[in-house]
Scaffold this active site. Sequence first.
Site, PDB file in Angstrom:
ATOM      1  N   PHE A 197      19.812   8.202 -16.409  1.00  0.00           N
ATOM      2  CA  PHE A 197      20.961   7.449 -15.889  1.00  0.00           C
ATOM      3  C   PHE A 197      21.240   6.201 -16.734  1.00  0.00           C
ATOM      4  CE2 PHE A 197      22.475   8.691 -11.541  1.00  0.00           C
ATOM      5  CZ  PHE A 197      21.739   9.857 -11.403  1.00  0.00           C
ATOM      6  N   GLN A 201      15.787   6.876 -16.690  1.00  0.00           N
ATOM      7  CA  GLN A 201      16.114   6.810 -18.120  1.00  0.00           C
ATOM      8  C   GLN A 201      17.362   7.652 -18.424  1.00  0.00           C
ATOM      9  OE1 GLN A 201      14.308   4.700 -19.789  1.00  0.00           O
ATOM     10  NE2 GLN A 201      15.329   4.951 -21.760  1.00  0.00           N
ATOM     11  N   THR A 219      -0.092   3.004   8.500  1.00  0.00           N
ATOM     12  CA  THR A 219       1.253   3.546   8.714  1.00  0.00           C
ATOM     13  C   THR A 219       1.582   3.641  10.198  1.00  0.00           C
ATOM     14  OG1 THR A 219       1.078   4.804   6.674  1.00  0.00           O
ATOM     15  CG2 THR A 219       2.768   5.519   8.237  1.00  0.00           C
ATOM     16  N   GLU A 228      -3.680   8.006   0.811  1.00  0.00           N
ATOM     17  CA  GLU A 228      -4.491   9.206   1.108  1.00  0.00           C
ATOM     18  C   GLU A 228      -5.438   9.537  -0.049  1.00  0.00           C
ATOM     19  OE1 GLU A 228      -3.591  12.172   3.591  1.00  0.00           O
ATOM     20  OE2 GLU A 228      -1.863  11.235   4.553  1.00  0.00           O
ATOM     21  N   SER A 244     -10.728   2.947  -0.632  1.00  0.00           N
ATOM     22  CA  SER A 244     -11.389   4.175  -1.059  1.00  0.00           C
ATOM     23  C   SER A 244     -12.887   4.163  -0.761  1.00  0.00           C
ATOM     24  CB  SER A 244     -11.152   4.374  -2.558  1.00  0.00           C
ATOM     25  OG  SER A 244      -9.764   4.478  -2.799  1.00  0.00           O
TER      26      SER A 244
END
Lengths: 260, 382
Positions: B338, B336, B158, B363, B132
């Site tokens: 599930f 939670q 990436t 980003e 950053s």
Amino acid sequence: MEIVVCLKPVPDAETRLRPLADGSGLDPEGVKFVLAGYDESAVEQALLLKEANAGSKVHAVSFGSSRWTEEVLRAAIALGCDTATAVERSAGTPEDPLATAAALRNAIEALPHDLVLLGKQAGDDEEGLVPGALAEMLGLPHFGFVVDLRWDPASQRLKFGRSAEAGQETWESPLPCVIALQQAWNDPRTAKLPAILKSRRALLGKANPPTPTADHGRSELERFALPPPRTGARMIEYRTPAEAAEKLVRILKEEAKVFP
Amino acid sequence: MPDFSLSPEHESLRDMARKFARSEMAPHAAECDRTARFPEEIYRKAHALGLMNLNVPGELGGSGLSVFEQCLIVEELAYACGGMTTSIIANCLALEPILLGGTPEQKQRYLQPFCADYHLASFCLTEPAGGSDAGALRTRARREGEEYVLDGEKCFITNAPHASLYTVFAMVNPELRHKGISAFVVPRSAKGLVPGKDEEKMGHRASSTSSVRFEGVRVPVSDRLGAEGEGFSIAMRTLDQTRTPIGALATGIAQAALDHAARYSLKRETFGKLISEHQAIQIKLANMAQAVHAARLLTWHAAWTIDRGHKGTLESSIAKCFASDAALHVADEAIQTFGGYGYMKEYPVEKLLRDAKLTQIYEGANEIQRTVIARELLRGYS
């Protein structure tokens, strides 16, 4: 080769359908209509023929006045059709196969057409009556349930198959003719993003609505209903797979009497 | 009267992306997540259909979409797989500096051949010592006649192992801090450019991430974007454009989590009834639905603001920050819902949590987004 392909917007398979309150038909509220199934295969076939025969053009035609008529025509342009024509439906025009065929004939007669392609039936009502009626009105030969359509430049004939009960028939025909296609033997392409954007700006042609005759509207839909919900599924309670199998065999033998 | 409805054009773009996402991406999402496979065949198809260089104008070979249109597409793709989406849209991030800082000649030279075929590009800003804090870049660019010589290392880049083009931010004059940064376009073939090994990641495992080392990479002056010292501004303006689609990506993950949870609640029974009939689950689903809805609307609003020619720094930071927090929360609540099954890799929701986590970090970490939001906000009071 000038190819006309006829399209009908049908409800998206993912839409939840319900009948109108009076049962007179499908409630179109909130239903999305798309280019699907047999018609998608027909467009793909038209584009394959166009690509294999330089200088060919594909003209898409549809009958109707809803926004979905425009949408399926734009979808056809995005896929690679060269022109698109809507035949407007005036209020009160019956929706039966003869009126539809007459409307399509109006559009097709105003276009160059060596070959007319349709899905063998619409993906919604599955009536399958329009191709034959259209061929009759155009005075052209008609073939149905066609697969694997190719143009043979040497003999100047179309060569194709027909799926029959006992096997596959091989046929050939000179142009012009009307061909109703079977679905799912080709893998319809997906439109590219820039082509979709371009299709939004394409100009759509308009053709005259059909002149009503005594033949139109002779068949009428009596009632439209959804099939009753399916019942009868039953869960087997078990602790081990062996126990499940044992219970299943007992049910099949004693209750369902599938085997003695 | 503001209009929240989509035009038929928008719907056709969204439908096309949805079809691609559900038929081409979704069937491979679990396998690529499990094995960390980079599904190049899917990315090639995405390129062929125009889903890759969304922000590049049509005349340069891209799809020329507005930010709003990009968001519609990115949400659909991310609904199927966040990781694949990251790799598919990485070109938008990497090419934006060329669109913003490149001369017409540079745009033609780089973008035409790049977009014509399947190629990946990487945006090289973050470094091991700081992400950053872009003003503290350590990668150096030393001017030697008509060339710059680049030395340093970038990380968490990436698509770096698979890219053919890199947009690189390097410090020409450290004394000027962020005003000493310049932007460069470097091809994969440049001598001394060395991508590192694929990182093992918590999520986005269908995407590929590695470091990139620059060992005396010589870059002609003609491959610098903008003026010397303009790099930081180009980087920040790039992120202003690409931050909003990250909100859309997070919204897609959140919507997938909500859909899984709602469907499961209509099948699973406890205490003699469907769990959807328990108020505890209803409240969960209602809160999840609110978060998804708000995330989408904030994203759409930010996109709309930018497409009207405004910078949209405040709006895009709010959208990215809110949507990514929402995605993590909604994925968590889906697990939670599930129960124990949600924690199992056999079920699809734990992947959503791992994928959602990254959207809070990349980003511009959400802490930075909040700093930006506060700065923009307070400006209105002082």
